[in-house]
Design an enzyme around this catalytic site. Structure first.
Site, short mmCIF file in Angstrom:
data_model
loop_
_atom_site.label_atom_id
_atom_site.label_comp_id
_atom_site.label_asym_id
_atom_site.label_seq_id
_atom_site.Cartn_x
_atom_site.Cartn_y
_atom_site.Cartn_z
N CYS A 202 0.17 -38.23 -19.33
CA CYS A 202 0.26 -39.36 -20.07
C CYS A 202 0.24 -39.62 -21.57
O CYS A 202 1.17 -39.78 -22.22
CB CYS A 202 -0.83 -40.42 -19.52
SG CYS A 202 -2.49 -40.49 -19.75
N HIS A 254 -8.56 -44.30 -20.01
CA HIS A 254 -8.10 -43.03 -19.09
C HIS A 254 -6.47 -43.16 -19.06
O HIS A 254 -6.12 -42.27 -18.42
CB HIS A 254 -8.61 -43.72 -17.64
CG HIS A 254 -8.10 -44.70 -17.08
ND1 HIS A 254 -6.81 -44.50 -16.23
CD2 HIS A 254 -8.71 -45.98 -17.10
CE1 HIS A 254 -6.73 -45.78 -15.68
NE2 HIS A 254 -7.53 -46.87 -16.08
N HIS A 267 5.69 -44.22 -18.87
CA HIS A 267 4.52 -43.56 -18.82
C HIS A 267 4.63 -42.33 -17.76
O HIS A 267 5.40 -42.40 -16.84
CB HIS A 267 3.27 -44.31 -18.50
CG HIS A 267 3.32 -44.90 -17.04
ND1 HIS A 267 2.31 -44.80 -16.18
CD2 HIS A 267 4.25 -45.93 -16.71
CE1 HIS A 267 2.72 -45.57 -14.98
NE2 HIS A 267 3.77 -46.17 -15.10
#
Length: 297
Positions: A202, A254, A267
């Site tokens: 990511c 996260h 993403h």
């Protein structure tokens, strides 16, 4: 401070030499990322993330600070990847075989070129292909014309097409250009630690897109959140980074993605999935939204 350069197209930076298993040995020997990726099974992908085997990647010609050598391995700091815990760069382990023996500096002024296409053929002095270089690679140039750029690399002098350094996307601003560039990589596989079109994690996806446009951003999502310019939800624009955190958005960061407009985020989700567009109103994203940051202005 001893400096080396990466001499394979993409070098996996490992958390420790002991993180390498039998399935990884061919890559350690030949540096062929494409072949290694094709050999991975779903369980291997899970291992890479669950055991934090790969911490990041370094690109061809990137400089690394040599910290110490243990056998066939070196602990290094990747200089182009900012890290909150180490000013020298992102720490990790590389096989010595994937680095140069030194960092040769030219005695005359040079410029650099940044590759903005997903892949670029590097040709040798006789214009024969010797490597395929990924998006974001930065090379030293010694001359160019309308069709070709002459470069100096860890593999010697060579050539790349001039089109490799021409951004083929448009937009009203760099945020829009970041998004347009990023949409080219929809369906790209997730790879823990990945920063190239062969596989992204990511934060690696947003790092790679910003690097291609010449913006310096930290490598990891937590550091990106800590360093970008804060953007209110009502001011979100294409190319802004949106972050997600545990404990209903108040805990540790996260996950990160690129705001794509119309309430969507571009993403790289997780191992086994591909780069995609997802609505910010999905229950998980809505519950864990932590804020937005901007680096492109």
């Amino acid at each position: 401070m001893e400096i080396r350069r990466i001499k394979v197209p993409t070098a996996l930076v490992w958390s420790a030499p002991t993180a390498v298993t039998e399935v990884d040995q061919d890559y350690i020997q030949d540096g062929d990322l494409t072949k290694w990726l094709a050999s991975l099974q779903p369980a291997d992908q899970e291992r890479l993330s669950d055991q934090d085997c790969i911490v990041t990647e370094a690109l061809f010609n990137d400089r690394v600070v040599l910290d110490r050598v243990e056998g066939d391995w070196a602990h290094v700091f990747v200089k182009r990847q900012d890290n909150r815990q180490e000013r020298r760069g992102y720490p990790g382990w590389l096989p010595l075989s994937q680095m140069t023996a030194d960092d040769e500096e030219l005695e005359y002024p040079t410029t650099t070129v940044r590759l903005v296409q997903p892949e670029t053929h590097l040709l040798d002095a006789d214009r024969q292909p010797i490597a395929q270089l990924p998006l974001g690679t930065i090379l030293t140039t010694t001359g160019q014309d309308s069709e070709w750029i002459q470069v100096v690399t860890p593999l010697g002098r060579g050539w790349i097409s001039a089109s490799a350094a021409k951004l083929g996307v448009t937009g009203a601003d760099d945020g829009s250009r970041l998004l347009t560039l990023g949409k080219q990589f929809i369906d790209t596989p997730y790879l823990w630690g990945g920063i190239t079109p062969q596989g992204f994690d990511c934060s690696g996806l947003v790092y790679a897109l910003h690097r291609a446009l010449g913006y310096t951003v930290p490598r990891d999502a937590q550091d990106q959140f800590a360093n970008g310019y804060p953007i209110a939800p009502e001011a979100l624009a294409a190319g802004d980074l949106v972050f997600f955190a545990r404990e209903h958005g108040t805990g540790a960061i996260h996950h990160v993605g690129l705001y794509a407009g119309s309430g969507q985020v571009l993403h790289a989700p997780k191992p086994g999935e591909n780069v995609r567009l997802t609505s910010l109103t999905t229950p998980k994203f809505a519950a864990e939204y932590a804020g937005a940051r901007r680096f492109w202005q």
